[in-house]
Design an enzyme around this catalytic site. Structure first.
Site, short mmCIF file in Angstrom:
data_model
loop_
_atom_site.label_atom_id
_atom_site.label_comp_id
_atom_site.label_asym_id
_atom_site.label_seq_id
_atom_site.Cartn_x
_atom_site.Cartn_y
_atom_site.Cartn_z
N HIS A 23 -98.45 4.68 127.22
CA HIS A 23 -99.16 5.91 126.88
C HIS A 23 -98.51 6.49 125.62
CE1 HIS A 23 -101.10 6.45 130.93
NE2 HIS A 23 -100.03 5.77 131.31
N HIS A 47 -98.98 -1.18 130.30
CA HIS A 47 -99.58 -0.35 129.27
C HIS A 47 -98.65 0.79 128.89
CE1 HIS A 47 -100.78 1.20 133.22
NE2 HIS A 47 -100.89 2.41 132.68
#
Length: 208
Positions: free
Chosen positions: A196, A194
């Site tokens: 940010h 993932h």
């Protein structure tokens, strides 16, 4: 690389380094932390969304420094626990089920910012900046962390970064930062790749 190199936006990858964004206080690690400590209620599999106070409140500089130190200590502990769970999971490299599986399945709600057939972007429930968005591949396919990426996954990696810059540019026209935490020393606490996207305020350097 400084904040000013390569334009207004910074791309930071904390790959097996100690300079990591405090991921435990973000949405993904908040979910993970709750799950690891068996604090998710079993009542219809609903998540208790009581989030902790943001770091960027109206406290004194000393209070903020102490909070940041405590937060980093918690983050290190969470990353070590997540790494141990990951290493003890199935030998096929798929990794344990994560919070993102529940978000993708719709079991847990999220505030979507962007979605297509391969990528989902949603807002962090405990943001570390005025804008804090998480960008994930919908199909993990071994992408438990960036350093596990295969040559045939160049396409999805590029698409993740393209989506990150797209939402960042739209929401933070004055600049933003993209961060990827990788592995235990990179303070990764959710083993589903993932990104940010953080912005809406002046970023400092180094990042962590």
């Amino acid at each position: 690389m400084s904040d000013h190199e390569g334009g207004a936006s910074s791309f930071v990858i904390n790959s097996s380094s100690s300079a990591a964004i405090t991921e435990r206080t973000s949405a993904c690690s908040y979910y993970k932390h709750k799950h690891s400590n068996s604090q998710i209620a079993n009542n219809n599999s609903n998540l208790n969304f009581q989030s902790s106070r943001a770091l960027f409140g109206t406290s004194s500089s000393n209070d903020t420094t102490n909070k940041n130190k405590n937060n980093m200590s918690d983050e290190v502990a969470a990353a070590k626990a997540a790494a141990a769970e990951y290493k003890s999971s199935d030998a096929d490299g798929a990794g344990p089920e994560t919070a993102f599986d529940n978000i993708l399945s719709g079991k847990w709600p999220s505030t979507k910012v962007y979605e297509d057939s391969t990528v989902l972007a949603f807002r962090d429930i405990n943001p570390q900046a005025p804008t804090h968005i998480i960008v994930i591949p919908k199909r993990r396919d071994g992408l438990t962390k960036l350093s596990n990426a295969r040559e045939d996954q160049e396409g999805i990696l590029g698409h993740l970064l393209f989506v990150a810059q797209s939402v960042g540019r739209k929401e933070c026209p004055e600049g933003f930062r993209v961060v990827v935490n990788d592995g235990e020393q990179g303070a990764q606490s959710v083993y589903h790749l993932h990104l940010h996207v953080l912005g809406g305020r002046q970023m400092g350097w180094p990042p962590g």
